[in-house]
Design an enzyme around this catalytic site. Structure first.
Site, short mmCIF file in Angstrom:
data_model
loop_
_atom_site.label_atom_id
_atom_site.label_comp_id
_atom_site.label_asym_id
_atom_site.label_seq_id
_atom_site.Cartn_x
_atom_site.Cartn_y
_atom_site.Cartn_z
N ARG A 57 0.63 -1.35 0.02
CA ARG A 57 -0.02 -0.12 0.13
C ARG A 57 0.75 1.13 0.11
O ARG A 57 0.43 2.06 -0.74
CB ARG A 57 -0.92 0.11 1.07
CG ARG A 57 -0.73 -0.06 2.57
CD ARG A 57 -1.52 -1.04 3.38
NE ARG A 57 -0.51 -2.24 3.27
CZ ARG A 57 -1.05 -3.45 3.08
NH1 ARG A 57 -2.22 -3.74 3.10
NH2 ARG A 57 -0.30 -4.30 2.92
N THR A 58 1.92 1.41 0.64
CA THR A 58 2.64 2.59 0.77
C THR A 58 3.14 3.13 -0.71
O THR A 58 3.03 4.22 -1.27
CB THR A 58 4.03 2.59 1.81
OG1 THR A 58 3.24 2.10 3.02
CG2 THR A 58 4.46 3.91 1.85
N LYS A 86 25.83 -3.38 -6.68
CA LYS A 86 27.12 -3.38 -7.21
C LYS A 86 28.25 -2.74 -6.21
O LYS A 86 29.30 -2.26 -6.73
CB LYS A 86 27.05 -2.70 -8.50
CG LYS A 86 26.03 -3.50 -9.57
CD LYS A 86 26.32 -2.91 -10.90
CE LYS A 86 25.24 -3.26 -12.03
NZ LYS A 86 25.41 -2.66 -13.17
N ARG A 107 11.80 3.54 0.67
CA ARG A 107 11.71 2.60 1.82
C ARG A 107 13.08 2.02 1.98
O ARG A 107 13.41 1.47 0.84
CB ARG A 107 10.64 1.85 1.79
CG ARG A 107 10.68 0.59 2.83
CD ARG A 107 9.18 -0.29 3.01
NE ARG A 107 8.01 0.66 3.65
CZ ARG A 107 6.84 0.08 3.60
NH1 ARG A 107 6.48 -1.18 3.31
NH2 ARG A 107 5.91 0.87 4.16
N HIS A 135 7.73 5.58 10.08
CA HIS A 135 6.98 5.60 9.03
C HIS A 135 5.91 6.65 8.98
O HIS A 135 4.62 6.45 9.34
CB HIS A 135 5.95 4.14 9.03
CG HIS A 135 5.27 3.66 7.84
ND1 HIS A 135 5.16 4.67 6.76
CD2 HIS A 135 4.87 2.60 7.54
CE1 HIS A 135 4.62 3.81 5.79
NE2 HIS A 135 4.41 2.62 6.10
N1 ASP Z 1 3.21 -1.93 6.52
C1 ASP Z 1 3.91 -1.68 7.82
C2 ASP Z 1 5.32 -1.06 7.76
O1 ASP Z 1 5.75 -1.29 6.58
C3 ASP Z 1 3.55 -2.34 8.74
C4 ASP Z 1 3.88 -3.93 8.81
O2 ASP Z 1 4.47 -4.26 7.84
O3 ASP Z 1 3.54 -4.54 9.68
O4 ASP Z 1 5.78 -0.60 8.72
N1 CP Z 2 1.02 -0.06 5.98
C1 CP Z 2 1.98 -0.15 5.26
O1 CP Z 2 3.18 0.48 5.01
O2 CP Z 2 1.70 -1.24 4.11
P1 CP Z 2 2.88 -1.67 3.03
O3 CP Z 2 3.88 -2.55 3.91
O4 CP Z 2 2.08 -2.68 2.23
O5 CP Z 2 3.32 -0.53 2.20
#
Ligand code: ASP
Ligand code: CP
Length: 336
Positions: A57-58, A86, A107, A135
């Protein structure tokens, strides 16, 4: 704070007025996110979406948010498809990619890595999750959701009662959320986790110093009886030395409809940053809650689009132009 051109690295950079500003811009974004209207304010702009850890989702919602404002998205996913494998440094990567993009979301598995990258970037950088650290955009969408959900029930962020459950040691969403919440007044926060996965002391202390009530517990059912929000989280298995170690904690705190009915007040809102771990050995949020109207997890994900559109509009300084360049959509819309 001044949003134009700013990096978004930590929730500590926000004051309460900044959050209000983000939320009022997020409200403006609703007709665009719902595809009632189209705007092209970011036409010609490019988002560099750099995700070196798994994400659904992010990554996708940052990309969609940018597209919905008229911009284009270029992505890197995983280290394998990047020249970092590399031996290229974060500094060089940032210098290169910021020449191709107008804004970057990133990320990365290491705490502090996104800030290091931002230090070398020529364009604004948004932290999409750096290790177990933070986050921030998730915390903003969580808070936006909490505000909407409790407002419908006649309550507000001030005086909020919330239970955070699960892996509070490694969960970056709860680290960011607890610090953001501390800006409000008279909170009651119950932190429910196995002893080994407690919320880091610095965050607990920060909350207490700000005058809030904090309770630490390792008992689920005794902790969820008098709260507005139950915020469940996944055991962050990717932060453990081994899967066996994560197995010690998986499935420790499971919320399902029977437990909800027996222990929670009838209006308690159920949240989770997602992904929920639906494997039998974990199942922290059972699918039998899916029809419960207080399950807000998919309202959280929808709100993520609004909040991320708001961040782009503020950082790239186009908020005032959004409505000027808007028009109705011209295709069949199934949503609502
Ligand atoms: N999606 C969130 C994160 O990336 C929470 C999780 O992965 O549990 O921090
Ligand atoms: N809530 C969240 O960060 O989801 P993802 O890890 O799927 O991006």
């Amino acid at each position: 704070m001044k949003f134009a051109g700013a990096h978004i690295l930590s929730v500590d950079q926000f004051e309460r007025a900044d959050i209000e500003q983000i939320f009022s811009v997020a409200d403006i974004m609703e007709p665009y996110a719902l595809r009632r209207k189209v705007t092209r304010v970011l036409e010609g702009a490019i988002l560099g979406n750099m995700f070196f850890e798994p994400s659904t989702r992010t990554r996708v919602s940052f990309g969609c948010a940018f597209n919905l404002l008229g911009g284009e998205v270029r992505e890197t996913t995983g280290f394998k498809s990047s020249a970092i494998t590399k031996g290229e440094s974060l500094y060089d990567t940032a210098r290169v990619l910021s020449g191709y993009s107008d804004i970057i979301c990133m990320r990365h598995p290491e705490s502090g890595s996104v800030a290091e990258f931002a230090g070398a970037s020529r364009v604004p950088v948004i932290n999409g999750g750096d290790g177990a650290n933070e986050h921030p955009s998730q915390a903003l969408l969580d808070l936006y959701t909490i505000r909407k959900e409790v407002r419908d029930k006649g309550r507000s962020l001030d005086g909020l009662r919330i239970a955070m459950i699960g892996d509070l040691k490694y969960g970056r969403t709860v680290h960011s959320l607890i610090r953001l919440l501390s800006l409000f007044k008279d909170l009651q926060v119950i932190l429910v986790s196995p002893d080994a996965l407690q919320m880091p002391e610095e965050h607990v202390e920060h909350l207490r110093q700000a005058g809030h009530q904090v309770l630490v517990s390792s008992d689920l059912t005794n902790s969820i009886g008098h709260v507005d929000i139950v915020y469940s989280t996944r055991i962050q298995e990717e932060r453990f030395e081994s899967s066996d170690e994560a197995d010690l904690y998986r499935g420790r705190f499971r919320l399902n409809q029977a437990i909800y009915t027996q222990y929670c007040e009838p209006n308690t809102v159920i949240m989770h940053p997602l992904p929920r771990d639906s494997r039998a050995e974990a199942n922290e949020l059972d699918s039998d809650l899916n029809q419960n109207p207080n399950l807000a997890i998919f309202r959280q994900t929808d709100n993520g689009l609004l909040v991320r559109m708001a961040l782009f509009a503020l950082i790239l300084d186009v908020v005032d132009q959004v409505e000027l360049s808007s028009r109705p959509v011209n295709w069949y819309r199934q949503r609502e």
